[in-house]
Design a protein around this motif. Sequence first.
Motif, short mmCIF file in Angstrom:
data_model
loop_
_atom_site.label_atom_id
_atom_site.label_comp_id
_atom_site.label_asym_id
_atom_site.label_seq_id
_atom_site.Cartn_x
_atom_site.Cartn_y
_atom_site.Cartn_z
N MET A 9 74.07 13.16 33.93
CA MET A 9 73.44 13.98 35.08
C MET A 9 71.86 14.00 35.00
N TYR A 10 71.11 14.74 35.90
CA TYR A 10 69.85 14.83 35.63
C TYR A 10 69.40 15.62 34.35
N ALA A 11 70.48 16.50 34.04
CA ALA A 11 70.36 17.14 32.78
C ALA A 11 71.70 16.47 31.76
N GLN A 15 64.73 19.97 31.84
CA GLN A 15 65.05 18.52 31.99
C GLN A 15 65.22 17.87 33.34
N HIS A 16 66.20 18.85 33.86
CA HIS A 16 66.40 18.60 35.54
C HIS A 16 65.05 18.44 36.33
N MET A 61 60.85 16.84 25.35
CA MET A 61 61.90 16.95 26.10
C MET A 61 62.18 15.75 26.79
N LYS A 62 63.32 15.77 27.43
CA LYS A 62 63.63 14.44 28.04
C LYS A 62 63.83 14.48 29.48
N TYR A 63 64.20 13.34 30.21
CA TYR A 63 64.42 13.52 31.45
C TYR A 63 65.65 12.53 31.66
N SER A 64 66.20 12.45 32.93
CA SER A 64 67.39 11.59 32.96
C SER A 64 67.13 10.08 32.66
N SER A 65 68.21 9.50 31.98
CA SER A 65 68.22 8.02 31.55
C SER A 65 67.97 7.20 32.88
N ILE A 66 68.53 7.35 33.76
CA ILE A 66 68.53 6.56 34.97
C ILE A 66 67.09 5.99 35.43
N PHE A 67 66.01 7.07 35.14
CA PHE A 67 64.67 6.86 35.81
C PHE A 67 63.97 5.80 34.81
N ASN A 68 64.64 5.41 33.83
CA ASN A 68 64.22 4.42 32.84
C ASN A 68 64.27 2.77 33.35
N TYR A 69 65.21 2.61 34.44
CA TYR A 69 65.44 1.37 34.93
C TYR A 69 64.61 0.98 36.01
N PRO A 70 64.11 -0.34 36.34
CA PRO A 70 63.25 -0.58 37.25
C PRO A 70 63.86 -0.84 38.60
N MET A 97 74.68 8.51 34.17
CA MET A 97 74.09 9.77 34.42
C MET A 97 74.92 10.78 34.06
N PHE A 98 76.03 10.71 34.15
CA PHE A 98 77.20 12.06 33.84
C PHE A 98 77.26 12.27 32.42
N GLY A 99 76.45 11.52 31.50
CA GLY A 99 76.48 11.70 30.20
C GLY A 99 77.99 11.27 29.45
N PRO A 100 78.11 11.01 28.30
CA PRO A 100 79.14 10.42 27.44
C PRO A 100 80.32 11.72 27.70
N SER A 101 81.33 11.22 27.42
CA SER A 101 82.57 12.38 27.56
C SER A 101 82.26 13.41 26.82
#
Lengths: 291, 331, 95
Positions: B1-3, B53-54, B118-127, B210-214
């Motif tokens: 997710m965003y976090a 992070q959010h 600190m990180k941010y969501s992985s999704i925003f590293n895609y073009p 985005m939801f993160g691993p299980s």
Amino acid sequence: MPSLPDMGTPDVMALARAAADAQPHHDDPHVADPHLADVALRPAFFDWLCRMGDNALILGHRLSEWCGHGPALEEDIAIANTALDLIGHAQLWLGLAAEVEGQGRTADDLAFLRDTLRFRNVKLVELPNGDMAVTLVRQFLFDAWAFGMLRGLTASTSPRVAGIAAKALKEVSYHLERSSDLVVRLGDGTDESHARMQDALDRLWPYAGELFAADAVDDAVAAAGIAPALSDLKPDWQRTVDEVLAEATLTRPEVRFDVHLGGKQGRHTEHLGFILAPMQFLQRAYPGASW
Amino acid sequence: MYAQMVKSEGTAAAEMSPEERAFQDRIDRGEKIEPRDWMPDGYRKTLVRQMGQHAHSEIVGQLPEGNWITRAPTLERKAILLAKVQDEAGHGLYLYSAAETLGISRDELFDRLHSGAMKYSSIFNYPTLTWADMGAVGWLVDGAAIMNQVPLQRTSYGPYARAMVRICKEESFHQRQGYAIMMKMAQGMPEQKEMAQDALNRFWGPALMMFGPSDKDSVHSAQSMAWRIKMNTNDELRQKFVDETVPQAEYLGLTVPDETCIWNAGRGHYDFAEPDWEEFFEVLKGNGPCNAERLEARRTAWDRGAWFRDGLNAYAEKSAARRAAAAVAAE
Amino acid sequence: MTRKEWPLWEVFIRGQHGLNHRHVGSLHAPDAEMAINNARDVYTRRKEGVSIWVVRSVDIAASSPSEKGPLFDPAESKVYRHPTFYDIPDEVGHM
């Protein structure tokens, strides 16, 4: 079964109403406007409407480039608001221009399918954003002009023009309040902010005069009572600019302010081409597509 | 997710102090925790990480869509996209403000983002490569975010819950505008349909990530759920997302890029393949397609804005001093 | 570079004429005038307000949680202040 998911928002209807209210109030196309049938006036009226629309479009486009790159979150949001207002104004002015032209074109056709020679904005608004100082001084010089112009236009003999102006004036009044406030604050801020603001002013000043450089188009719409004469707008603009610059501890440049002319007639700076290339890319690459 | 993968710091039930016990009881009763209330240090730290992070995700999330504001194909699309990306700045602002009630400043949070701490969501590293990506991001990325954000309106920390209420209200149009773009593209010219399918192909896996691993066996997750700062497991939300999204893709006439994605009547859910978790961890480490550009853009904006922020501070101080002097003179 | 952060402000907006100002959130601004302008841009993007108040967050005096009992308990005994205290027959309609 396929349906859009519920967004978990209990008052979607209220939001939709608010969003509809926030939309530009389209000027009422049913209002009788004698100027729309005036064939002799048509070319000048069309050209003048393109000038109004293109100024708003190109400046709005420039401001939108800041989105996500602003110096503070609050400023990022505020610049986007101004950009959104201006894009809204462009839709209205270009929409009316297309109607006046009567060739079946739309506001989008005018925005996305004219080349540089057909764009009618002043050079000032197409100059690159530079730093916030350039962006703000450019905005202030333009806002002070647009405010006087729109105020004059509310008394236009064209009810359609007066309608658009009344809506835009409310927003531009706030733009001017904001840009003059920031010019004062940054002019009278730190040594660095002062120096940057003065540099920006020195650089942009020779472009400001184009806003007042009247040609046959301006004369024709003024004679028809559609728009005020540009020369009539100048004293108020001068006064506003002088007052704000004085409070900002900035010095009005000694050089002429009407050096860089021609944008209104389609003779632009190099920069406009670099605005239009990305802006028009999709419409050019996929002619006739619906988006 | 965003976090994603927020580390939680709690105490096992048996070792809880009386304060911690009372705190947990309040949460269990559904009470909201407010800034001045006593709270365990771990709750505070975990929330700062999660909300930070959010918030970072919102403002970094402006960039991939911001890319296309100058290229939007109509005046209306330009206005809608600009309004949406502007909303994201607003959401970042609300979340930073909420995090500030925990005693950390916004500038400190920015520093941690810029330093990579600190990180941010992985999704925003895609073009975002084509206009259809504006559709896919709104539809899938905002869609996935909403899955998480709607339940967070009921989270235990008052300022966070209130920020989420406001955000959810404003986001209601984001996913819809994305889906509307997808509909136009999917029903348009062959080239537009190709772009739409390609966007779905590229964003499907990253959206599931985005939801993160299980986290069904994760201690951190269990603690966060006990504190009601995480409301569902990652797997629950991912399943819910897939169940809602697959029919929407079918309606568009697009194909979800997963041959194993079929309705399982027995479970009452769609089956689907796990996304590529190796890729996910690489992106988190900084090796995603756009990590460097995104962080660079944020740092540059911040550094270039320093004189602006300082200039306005200086004026505020000067004008306050002038007002004070005028008041003295008037006496 | 001074690296001094703009102070934090709390924003209160009157959504409609006749209603109270309500706390809507916070923002950063160098002074009160800019805080009001920023509040207009940040919190009324959807035309949500007719009047804005801002106050420095540090200037807000708040009851501390330990006082929660004494401050709020007496009011709780005045249940007659709440509309649900009164049984109105359904036939009377909405009141």
